[in-house]
Write an enzyme that holds these catalytic residues in place. Sequence first.
Site, short mmCIF file in Angstrom:
data_model
loop_
_atom_site.label_atom_id
_atom_site.label_comp_id
_atom_site.label_asym_id
_atom_site.label_seq_id
_atom_site.Cartn_x
_atom_site.Cartn_y
_atom_site.Cartn_z
N ARG A 30 9.73 76.06 0.32
CA ARG A 30 10.37 75.70 1.08
C ARG A 30 8.85 75.60 1.99
O ARG A 30 8.94 77.22 2.73
CB ARG A 30 11.14 74.99 1.81
CG ARG A 30 11.80 74.21 1.61
CD ARG A 30 13.06 73.93 1.93
NE ARG A 30 14.57 73.93 1.61
CZ ARG A 30 15.11 72.49 1.21
NH1 ARG A 30 13.64 71.55 1.31
NH2 ARG A 30 16.00 71.84 0.23
N LYS A 258 16.19 60.17 13.80
CA LYS A 258 15.44 59.01 13.56
C LYS A 258 14.26 57.55 13.62
O LYS A 258 13.22 57.48 14.58
CB LYS A 258 15.68 58.64 11.84
CG LYS A 258 15.87 60.66 10.66
CD LYS A 258 16.81 60.28 9.80
CE LYS A 258 16.89 61.70 9.66
NZ LYS A 258 18.06 62.09 8.70
N THR A 287 28.52 73.81 23.05
CA THR A 287 26.84 74.04 23.20
C THR A 287 26.81 72.95 24.39
O THR A 287 27.02 71.67 25.00
CB THR A 287 26.89 73.47 21.87
OG1 THR A 287 25.25 73.67 22.05
CG2 THR A 287 27.32 72.08 21.76
C1 LIG Z 1 19.44 63.42 8.46
C2 LIG Z 1 20.07 63.03 8.50
C3 LIG Z 1 20.96 63.73 9.34
C4 LIG Z 1 21.21 64.45 9.81
O1 LIG Z 1 20.80 64.21 11.18
P1 LIG Z 1 19.71 65.03 12.38
O2 LIG Z 1 19.91 63.71 13.05
O3 LIG Z 1 18.58 64.57 11.52
O4 LIG Z 1 20.45 65.98 12.81
C5 LIG Z 1 22.37 62.97 8.72
N1 LIG Z 1 22.80 62.82 7.39
C6 LIG Z 1 21.81 61.74 6.74
C7 LIG Z 1 21.98 61.38 5.32
C8 LIG Z 1 20.66 62.44 7.33
O5 LIG Z 1 19.51 62.39 6.06
#
Ligand SMILES: *Cc1c(COP(=O)(O)O)cnc(C)c1O
Length: 414
Positions: A30, A258, A287
């Site tokens: 990658r 996202k 954490t």
């Molecule tokens: C990106 C992703 C996650 C993880 O989420 P992050 O907030 O990026 O750690 C979990 N499940 C799916 C289906 C994803 O695509």
Amino acid sequence: MPKPTPTSAGDYTAIFAARLDALKTEGRYRVFADIERLAGQFPRALYRPAPDAAPVDVTVWCSNDYLGQGQDASVMAAMQDIIARTGTGAGGTRNISGNSHELVELERDLAAWHEKEAALTFTSGFVANEAALSVLAKQLPDCIVFSDAANHASMIAGIRNSRAEYHVFRHNDVAHLRELLAAAPADRPKLVAFESVYSMDGDIAPIAAICDAAADFGALTYLDEVHAVGLYGPTGAGIAEREGLSHRLDVIQGTLGKAFGLMGGYIAGSNLLVDFVRSFAPGFIFTTALPPVIAAGARASLKSLIAATELRRRHQANAARLKELMAEAGLPVLASESHIVPLMVGNAEACREAAKRLLERHKIYVQPINFPTVPRGTERLRFTPTPYHDEALMQALVTALREVWRELFLPLAA
Ligand SMILES: *Cc1c(COP(=O)(O)O)cnc(C)c1O
């Protein structure tokens, strides 16, 4: 640069190098592009071919910041404001430093949005899945997990780390799920884990039918809505909201990374279930909590997402339009039922080469998707048009794709 010294146990560098070479030979090493996002100009960004090279203007076609919330003015203002008031970090784990007030409010907002009693945040969606699934599957005595074959790596990690017995049902195949559920002892606790929008093919789970199967066999339901929160349903709470099914899911899991445009993850469910995960999950307890600045940003983003009906409409319209343009151009686009636009290449090396040419010659940034993210032979480019990818950008993309497809002799649609 100084060379690492071999330890008395041997020279590990040879092992690292050999394994990396193997990845390169297989074409699945990658490489991450050096990208600088530009607030106010999304989806434009600066790309640097090397750390000290002059930046090049590119259009980003693969961001999971699906609605451009990462540059939303109200989110940026809320974050600047809270930094001025509370400073930067959380100060430690919630166990040691307490709950920052913003996080308490955010969890209340997220719970209400998903029509649940409670929500719990984690430092990422990955951690949310890993922590919640491993606790549920491990702490429910003798639990059996039923996991969709296309589930995300974070769910698989949680299920495996629980060491519970698990069975994988064929992707979105409810009959197969029922078969597996029926074969399991009736008196053992069960958990069905699946996603709503699958982010590589862009297909959507038959949530109602899966909930029916789970109900018939007394199983808990765990739904990852990471690629749907903010994007579907009247208030953007996801596919479960769109289909009026939120109440049938024991856990709805989402990300703040996202469509929210930030980072962090969460689960929403009943008070007891959330308290159970909070109390037993090492990945939650040991954490440092999300900082108040992220919580405040997420609250502002949520507020704006709830009202983002017009953005959601444009998002879907642009995805549909791009699929149409690609199909008209004879490009092998998958007819997905969501905002994700997968363009099939079917070969790791060709996939990477296509992405490289798009970036270097056409200033189009899209990441190649290779094994193990997708099965071998289904390597692809995955486009995520946002409301800000206008007709001109889409036309330019399709023209560039036609050229790259011709140059590399890639197969057109049958
Ligand atoms: C990106 C992703 C996650 C993880 O989420 P992050 O907030 O990026 O750690 C979990 N499940 C799916 C289906 C994803 O695509």
